[in-house]
Each structure stands twice: as structure tokens, then as C-alpha cells.
Design a protein around this motif. Structure first.
Motif, PDB file in Angstrom:
ATOM      1  N   ASN A   1       9.432  -0.639  -7.272  1.00 13.70           N
ATOM      2  CA  ASN A   1       9.971  -1.595  -6.308  1.00 13.70           C
ATOM      3  C   ASN A   1       8.944  -1.793  -5.192  1.00 13.70           C
ATOM      4  OD1 ASN A   1      11.921  -3.293  -5.058  1.00 13.70           O
ATOM      5  ND2 ASN A   1      12.572  -1.602  -3.746  1.00 13.70           N
ATOM      6  N   PHE A   2       8.593  -0.720  -4.483  1.00 13.92           N
ATOM      7  CA  PHE A   2       7.431  -0.741  -3.599  1.00 13.92           C
ATOM      8  C   PHE A   2       6.201  -0.404  -4.415  1.00 13.92           C
ATOM      9  CE2 PHE A   2      10.622  -0.113  -0.236  1.00 13.92           C
ATOM     10  CZ  PHE A   2      10.136  -0.957   0.752  1.00 13.92           C
ATOM     11  N   GLY A   3       5.024  -0.844  -3.926  1.00 14.71           N
ATOM     12  CA  GLY A   3       3.847  -0.742  -4.774  1.00 14.71           C
ATOM     13  C   GLY A   3       2.648  -0.009  -4.231  1.00 14.71           C
ATOM     14  N   MET A   4       2.806   0.764  -3.131  1.00 10.73           N
ATOM     15  CA  MET A   4       1.639   1.421  -2.556  1.00 10.73           C
ATOM     16  C   MET A   4       1.780   2.932  -2.617  1.00 10.73           C
ATOM     17  SD  MET A   4       0.931  -0.986   0.757  1.00 10.73           S
ATOM     18  CE  MET A   4       1.216  -2.772   0.634  1.00 10.73           C
ATOM     19  N   ALA A   5       0.667   3.589  -2.985  1.00  8.75           N
ATOM     20  CA  ALA A   5       0.613   5.043  -3.024  1.00  8.75           C
ATOM     21  C   ALA A   5       0.115   5.547  -1.666  1.00  8.75           C
ATOM     22  CB  ALA A   5      -0.302   5.492  -4.165  1.00  8.75           C
ATOM     23  N   ASN A   6      -0.360   6.781  -1.618  1.00  9.35           N
ATOM     24  CA  ASN A   6      -0.881   7.334  -0.368  1.00  9.35           C
ATOM     25  C   ASN A   6      -1.965   6.447   0.225  1.00  9.35           C
ATOM     26  OD1 ASN A   6       0.410   9.912   0.404  1.00  9.35           O
ATOM     27  ND2 ASN A   6      -0.189  10.531  -1.667  1.00  9.35           N
ATOM     28  N   TYR A   7      -2.003   6.412   1.560  1.00  5.59           N
ATOM     29  CA  TYR A   7      -2.964   5.606   2.318  1.00  5.59           C
ATOM     30  C   TYR A   7      -2.796   4.113   2.058  1.00  5.59           C
ATOM     31  CZ  TYR A   7      -4.887  10.305   2.373  1.00  5.59           C
ATOM     32  OH  TYR A   7      -5.029  11.663   2.484  1.00  5.59           O
TER      33      TYR A   7
ATOM     34  N   LEU B   1      -2.690   2.509  -0.638  1.00  2.00           N
ATOM     35  CA  LEU B   1      -3.466   1.985  -1.759  1.00  2.00           C
ATOM     36  C   LEU B   1      -2.510   1.421  -2.799  1.00  2.00           C
ATOM     37  CD1 LEU B   1      -6.125   4.820  -2.206  1.00  2.00           C
ATOM     38  CD2 LEU B   1      -6.496   2.546  -1.244  1.00  2.00           C
ATOM     39  N   PRO B   2      -2.768   0.226  -3.307  1.00  3.04           N
ATOM     40  CA  PRO B   2      -1.836  -0.384  -4.270  1.00  3.04           C
ATOM     41  C   PRO B   2      -1.861   0.316  -5.622  1.00  3.04           C
ATOM     42  CG  PRO B   2      -3.798  -1.750  -3.994  1.00  3.04           C
ATOM     43  CD  PRO B   2      -3.899  -0.657  -2.962  1.00  3.04           C
ATOM     44  N   ILE B   3      -0.672   0.599  -6.162  1.00  2.00           N
ATOM     45  CA  ILE B   3      -0.572   1.174  -7.504  1.00  2.00           C
ATOM     46  C   ILE B   3      -1.112   0.181  -8.524  1.00  2.00           C
ATOM     47  CG2 ILE B   3       1.039   2.001  -9.260  1.00  2.00           C
ATOM     48  CD1 ILE B   3       2.901   2.799  -6.943  1.00  2.00           C
ATOM     49  N   THR B   4      -0.689  -1.051  -8.392  1.00  2.00           N
ATOM     50  CA  THR B   4      -1.218  -2.171  -9.170  1.00  2.00           C
ATOM     51  C   THR B   4      -0.899  -3.432  -8.385  1.00  2.00           C
ATOM     52  OG1 THR B   4      -1.248  -3.241 -11.349  1.00  2.00           O
ATOM     53  CG2 THR B   4       0.882  -2.476 -10.552  1.00  2.00           C
ATOM     54  N   SER B   5      -1.416  -4.535  -8.796  1.00  2.00           N
ATOM     55  CA  SER B   5      -1.215  -5.773  -8.038  1.00  2.00           C
ATOM     56  C   SER B   5       0.132  -6.410  -8.370  1.00  2.00           C
ATOM     57  CB  SER B   5      -2.352  -6.757  -8.309  1.00  2.00           C
ATOM     58  OG  SER B   5      -2.445  -7.025  -9.690  1.00  2.00           O
ATOM     59  N   ASP B   6       0.557  -7.329  -7.490  1.00  2.00           N
ATOM     60  CA  ASP B   6       1.751  -8.156  -7.717  1.00  2.00           C
ATOM     61  C   ASP B   6       3.057  -7.376  -7.739  1.00  2.00           C
ATOM     62  OD1 ASP B   6       0.168 -10.464  -7.889  1.00  2.00           O
ATOM     63  OD2 ASP B   6      -0.218 -10.098 -10.012  1.00  2.00           O
ATOM     64  N   ILE B   7       3.171  -6.345  -6.886  1.00  2.00           N
ATOM     65  CA  ILE B   7       4.445  -5.662  -6.710  1.00  2.00           C
ATOM     66  C   ILE B   7       5.011  -6.080  -5.356  1.00  2.00           C
ATOM     67  CG2 ILE B   7       5.633  -3.444  -6.493  1.00  2.00           C
ATOM     68  CD1 ILE B   7       3.537  -2.193  -8.258  1.00  2.00           C
ATOM     69  N   SER B   8       6.249  -6.540  -5.364  1.00  2.00           N
ATOM     70  CA  SER B   8       6.912  -6.953  -4.134  1.00  2.00           C
ATOM     71  C   SER B   8       8.287  -6.309  -4.066  1.00  2.00           C
ATOM     72  CB  SER B   8       7.062  -8.476  -4.071  1.00  2.00           C
ATOM     73  OG  SER B   8       7.899  -8.847  -2.980  1.00  2.00           O
ATOM     74  N   PRO B   9       8.653  -5.713  -2.913  1.00  2.00           N
ATOM     75  CA  PRO B   9       9.982  -5.111  -2.785  1.00  2.00           C
ATOM     76  C   PRO B   9      11.060  -6.105  -2.379  1.00  2.00           C
ATOM     77  CG  PRO B   9       8.726  -4.680  -0.813  1.00  2.00           C
ATOM     78  CD  PRO B   9       7.805  -5.443  -1.733  1.00  2.00           C
TER      79      PRO B   9
ATOM     80  N   GLU C   1       3.436  -8.337   4.159  1.00  2.00           N
ATOM     81  CA  GLU C   1       2.484  -7.230   4.169  1.00  2.00           C
ATOM     82  C   GLU C   1       2.966  -6.047   3.339  1.00  2.00           C
ATOM     83  OE1 GLU C   1       0.399  -6.735   8.223  1.00  2.00           O
ATOM     84  OE2 GLU C   1       2.267  -7.774   8.718  1.00  2.00           O
ATOM     85  N   LEU C   2       4.176  -6.104   2.814  1.00  2.00           N
ATOM     86  CA  LEU C   2       4.693  -5.052   1.941  1.00  2.00           C
ATOM     87  C   LEU C   2       4.272  -5.268   0.494  1.00  2.00           C
ATOM     88  CD1 LEU C   2       8.358  -4.886   3.290  1.00  2.00           C
ATOM     89  CD2 LEU C   2       6.451  -3.396   3.908  1.00  2.00           C
ATOM     90  N   ASP C   3       3.780  -6.463   0.152  1.00  2.00           N
ATOM     91  CA  ASP C   3       3.421  -6.783  -1.228  1.00  2.00           C
ATOM     92  C   ASP C   3       2.006  -6.290  -1.535  1.00  2.00           C
ATOM     93  OD1 ASP C   3       5.818  -8.127  -1.111  1.00  2.00           O
ATOM     94  OD2 ASP C   3       4.915 -10.127  -1.036  1.00  2.00           O
ATOM     95  N   THR C   4       1.795  -5.933  -2.812  1.00  2.00           N
ATOM     96  CA  THR C   4       0.436  -5.540  -3.217  1.00  2.00           C
ATOM     97  C   THR C   4      -0.282  -6.747  -3.813  1.00  2.00           C
ATOM     98  OG1 THR C   4       1.154  -4.878  -5.457  1.00  2.00           O
ATOM     99  CG2 THR C   4       1.222  -3.212  -3.711  1.00  2.00           C
TER     100      THR C   4
END
Length: 325
Positions: free
Chosen positions: A215-221, A223-231, A322-325
Motif C-alpha cells: 500500500n505504501f511504497g518506501m523502505a528505510n530512508y 527509498l522506494p521499494i519499486t515505482s508506481d506505488i500510491s497509498p 509526496e507519498l507516492d513512489t
């Protein structure tokens, strides 16, 4: 005597921003077992009260269900969940569709939800976020295992990432966030299996090391897990981990950063595949661990995840985009 520093226990003087809390009713649910060391929660609560907020504190206890803590949520203006990701997501699920903004106070080990929301770590900064009152409405996930339903805000994972969470449990008390790095090294060559998915009614099988329902797409710091993830798009991003080991996924992380910065198109897409779904059921040929926002099921039956569009408002200093990757 002039020039003396007030003692640490002295209540802070409210700033012009904190005075916006005057008369606000704030419910604080906190997990006393979360994290490693002092999260600064007493200072945060003192700041809220110095701004004029009416603060009610409730400590989590194992025998009490989360829904009981928020049964009277309609009597409050703001909600604070102080703990790790599991505490925050469980509280968000219990408060879903109640229209009371929630602060994900980072009192756990990883605090990935707070990182995705770009929250400060210091109590004073967090109090300013609450006083500012800016919230974004985002989706939640609902996960069903057997006959039990729970909620998650960040992601649910089956396979290698859940095994990493499992192996970090005994290390977190001693090593904190480094425990996740140490356990990741144990997953350099995880077991492969054949996963069976039903994605919005369509069957899909693949061989790999895991599935993530994000659902959310950012790991530590952040950093995006992968692109095009939006909560906030009313859909999950389902990530199929096809790589033979964890290290082969590092180039995909680099890919995601470059895409987010508009510097490059993806190059290493063969290591994983992403799909969109409102509902997904995951099964596998071999038993596999399951985790959702850090809550672990070591061996589990198939699970189903469903999106809950716009279920919660999170307090944050940043804009929704700004929450989207």
C-alpha cells in the motif's frame, strides 16, 4: 537567579503553533513494549498539554482488543498511536472510516509508516505536526487468514521478506534496526516455491521467493521499494519476487530511485514484476511465513488481502502526492 536552564521536567512554553491545540481533545494509545529505549513520548505529551490540549492516555494491554480503546473515538478530535508499525496499523484499522486524524508516533524499531509519512523523530517536531492539523486520506489493507481479519497500512508479505522479519525478532532487542540488515543477510539464498495467486478474480502462478502486497511504497530512508506505488489510489501494488536471492533485488532498488528522480527507465525489471489489484489471494506449494506491518505468522494457510479505499487520515507535514513512489 537569572540565566539558569529550567529543569528537564519543566513543561515547555507553548509556541504560537502549539496554541492551536487549545481545547483539542487528543486520545493517545501507546504500546509500552515497542522500540529500543526512550521514544520521547512524555516530552511530546507535555508539549501537547502546554498548547492547551486535553490529553487522554491509554496503555495497550495484551488481553484488550484494539477496538475497545477507540470505542468512544467520536468524543475526540485527534488520535495518536505510539508504537511500532504493528501498533499503528492495528490502531488505524480499528479507527477506519471514523474521520479522526491519526498521528503515527514513531516509538518502534523500524517505524516505516512514520518514515513514509516523512514525520520528524523529535517530540517537539511531532507536536508541531499535530498542532498543524494537516492530514492526508489514504487507503488501508485488510488481511484475512483463516477466519481472522486484521489491518495493515504498509504492506503484507509472504516468503523471503516475512522470513527476514521472523529471523529479526530475537535480534531487535539487542541490535535495534540493524537486526533487519542482519536477518536479510540470512536470506541471501531463500527457498523458492510456486506461488498461486488470484488477483481480482484472475488466476496467476509463478515461481519465486516471495510476494509483497504493498500500500505504501518506501523502505528505510524513504527509498522506494519499486515505482508506481500510491497509498491513495484505491489499489494495491502486488510485487512478485522472481529473483533467486535478495542481493539480485538491489539493482531494482536502484532502478526505483532513478525512476523516482526521472533519471532513467527501469533496467532490471526481470527480477520482479508488479501488478495492480483491489483484492488478492496468495497460496503456495510449500508452507511459508507471512507478515503484515511487522506482525508475523510463522506458518500460515492462504491469505487474502483487500483494499479499503480512503479508510484513514494520517497527520503528516507533506502533501499527498509526496507519498507516492
Amino acid at each position: 537567579m537569572t540565566g539558569q536552564t529550567p529543569p528537564p521536567s519543566a513543561a515547555p512554553t507553548p509556541s504560537s503553533d502549539l496554541t492551536r491545540l487549545n481545547g483539542k481533545r487528543v486520545l493517545v494509545i501507546f504500546n509500552p513494549k515497542s522500540g529500543q529505549g526512550d521514544s520521547g513520548l512524555p516530552d511530546f505529551l507535555s508539549a501537547l498539554r502546554a498548547g492547551g490540549a486535553q490529553v487522554t492516555e491509554r496503555e495497550l494491554r495484551p488481553e484488550t482488543k484494539m477496538a475497545e480503546y477507540v470505542a468512544d473515538l467520536a468524543e475526540f478530535d485527534l488520535l495518536v498511536g505510539a508504537g511500532g508499525d504493528g501498533t499503528v496499523s492495528s490502531l488505524a484499522y480499528a479507527a477506519r472510516y471514523r474521520d479522526v486524524p491519526l498521528l503515527a508516533y514513531p516509538a518502534g524499531t523500524a517505524n516505516l509508516i512514520a518514515q513514509n509519512l516523512d514525520l520528524p523523530r523529535d517530540p517537539a517536531g511531532l507536536a508541531e505536526v499535530v498542532a498543524g492539523g494537516h492530514a492526508v486520506r489514504v487507503d488501508l489493507g485488510e488481511i484475512e487468514v483463516g477466519e481472522e481479519k486484521s489491518g495493515f497500512a504498509m504492506l503484507a508479505g509472504a516468503g523471503a521478506d516475512a522470513a527476514m522479519i521472523r529471523d529479526s525478532e530475537d535480534l531487535k532487542e539487542r541490535f535495534g534496526a540493524m537486526a533487519y540488515v542482519m536477518s536479510a543477510m540470512k536470506q541471501l539464498n531463500p527457498k523458492k516455491t510456486t506461488f498461486h495467486l488470484t488477483i481480482d478474480g484472475e488466476r496467476r502462478d509463478f515461481e519465486g521467493i516471495g510476494v509483497m502486497v504493498a500500500n505504501f511504497g518506501m523502505a528505510n530512508y524513504r527509498l522506494p521499494i519499486t515505482s508506481d506505488i500510491s497509498p491513495s489510489d484505491g489499489k494495491f501494488t502486488v510485487v512478485l519476487l522472481k529473483a533467486g536471492n535478495i542481493l539480485r533485488l538491489v539493482p531494482n532498488l536502484i532502478d526505483s530511485v532513478l525512476v523516482k528522480l526521472n533519471l532513467s527507465d527501469p533496467v532490471f525489471s526481470g527480477n520482479l514484476e508488479t501488478l495492480e489489484a483491489k483484492a488478492v489471494t496468495v497460496d503456495a506449494d510449500d508452507p511459508f511465513p507471512l507478515q503484515y506491518d511487522g506482525e508475523l505468522h510463522v506458518e500460515t494457510t492462504p491469505f487474502t488481502a483487500r483494499i479499503l479505499p480512503g479508510a484513514i487520515q494520517f497527520l503528516t507535514p507533506i502533501r499527498k502526492g509526496e507519498l507516492d513512489t
